[in-house]
Design an enzyme around this catalytic site. Structure first.
Site, PDB file in Angstrom:
ATOM      1  N   ASP A 264      -3.230   1.790  -2.937  1.00  0.00           N
ATOM      2  CA  ASP A 264      -2.936   2.860  -1.996  1.00  0.00           C
ATOM      3  C   ASP A 264      -2.635   2.159  -0.678  1.00  0.00           C
ATOM      4  O   ASP A 264      -3.541   1.660  -0.011  1.00  0.00           O
ATOM      5  CB  ASP A 264      -4.115   3.819  -1.857  1.00  0.00           C
TER       6      ASP A 264
ATOM      7  N   GLU B  71       1.756   3.508  -4.584  1.00  0.00           N
ATOM      8  CA  GLU B  71       2.269   4.812  -4.188  1.00  0.00           C
ATOM      9  C   GLU B  71       3.556   4.647  -3.393  1.00  0.00           C
ATOM     10  O   GLU B  71       3.646   3.797  -2.501  1.00  0.00           O
ATOM     11  CB  GLU B  71       1.228   5.555  -3.348  1.00  0.00           C
TER      12      GLU B  71
ATOM     13  N   ASP C 216      -9.325   5.941  -0.130  1.00  0.00           N
ATOM     14  CA  ASP C 216      -8.175   5.094  -0.468  1.00  0.00           C
ATOM     15  C   ASP C 216      -8.428   4.314  -1.767  1.00  0.00           C
ATOM     16  O   ASP C 216      -7.505   4.051  -2.529  1.00  0.00           O
ATOM     17  CB  ASP C 216      -7.882   4.115   0.673  1.00  0.00           C
TER      18      ASP C 216
END
Length: 168
Positions: free
Chosen positions: A7, A67, A140
């Site tokens: 992330d 991501e 996260d």
């Protein structure tokens, strides 16, 4: 298959490594890289690169899932996250780890079956799939594990298997 999820960020980079075999998930390790506010931004990027490179070098995953960025209202923040994401991708590339990108919608769909799931739902399903006692913190880190789970779902498709073979 060992998948390393990321992330991306510049204040906090969440990471998680999972093993996936025949619908069985196992968390191999997870955590976050946190940089200090008011530190020179280039030093923060260097810290992210150095720490991630070290973790990836020890883990040697079969794939890195990250991501995809989406535009935010604050352009300065978006640019800084993109730069931090860039050093993350560089660390994986230097180690010849295949890189795969997923949107938040793809991650939510893969983990919960519903693309508009709320963050707490995604985090709880991630915890359940990995059979963890509690949701990893910070958020996260849980997000990184969800991104890794997403890749295992996508890797099951014939198209993704073909792409995966070509990248190895």
């Amino acid at each position: 298959m060992v998948v390393f999820g990321i992330d991306p960020g510049y204040a906090i980079v969440g990471w998680g490594a999972i093993s996936y075999k025949t619908n069985y998930y196992k968390a191999l390790g997870f955590g976050s890289i946190q940089t200090q506010a008011h530190t020179d931004f280039n030093s923060r990027l260097e810290q992210i690169y150095d720490e991630l490179y070290s973790i990836l070098n020890r883990c040697r995953p079969d794939a890195l899932a990250i991501e995809k960025l989406y535009f935010q209202t604050n352009q300065k923040t978006a640019i800084q996250v993109a730069e931090a994401r860039g050093v993350t991708l560089l660390a994986a590339q230097k180690l010849k780890i295949p890189i795969f990108e997923y949107t938040p919608l793809q991650v939510k769909t893969a983990v919960t079956g519903y693309g508009k799931a709320k963050k707490p739902q995604v985090m709880e399903m991630t915890r359940r799939l990995l059979k963890l006692d509690e949701v990893p913190k910070p958020d996260d880190t849980a997000d990184a594990l969800a991104i890794a789970i997403c890749h295992t779902q996508a890797a099951g498709s014939q198209l993704r298997r073909d792409l995966f073979r070509k990248e190895i």
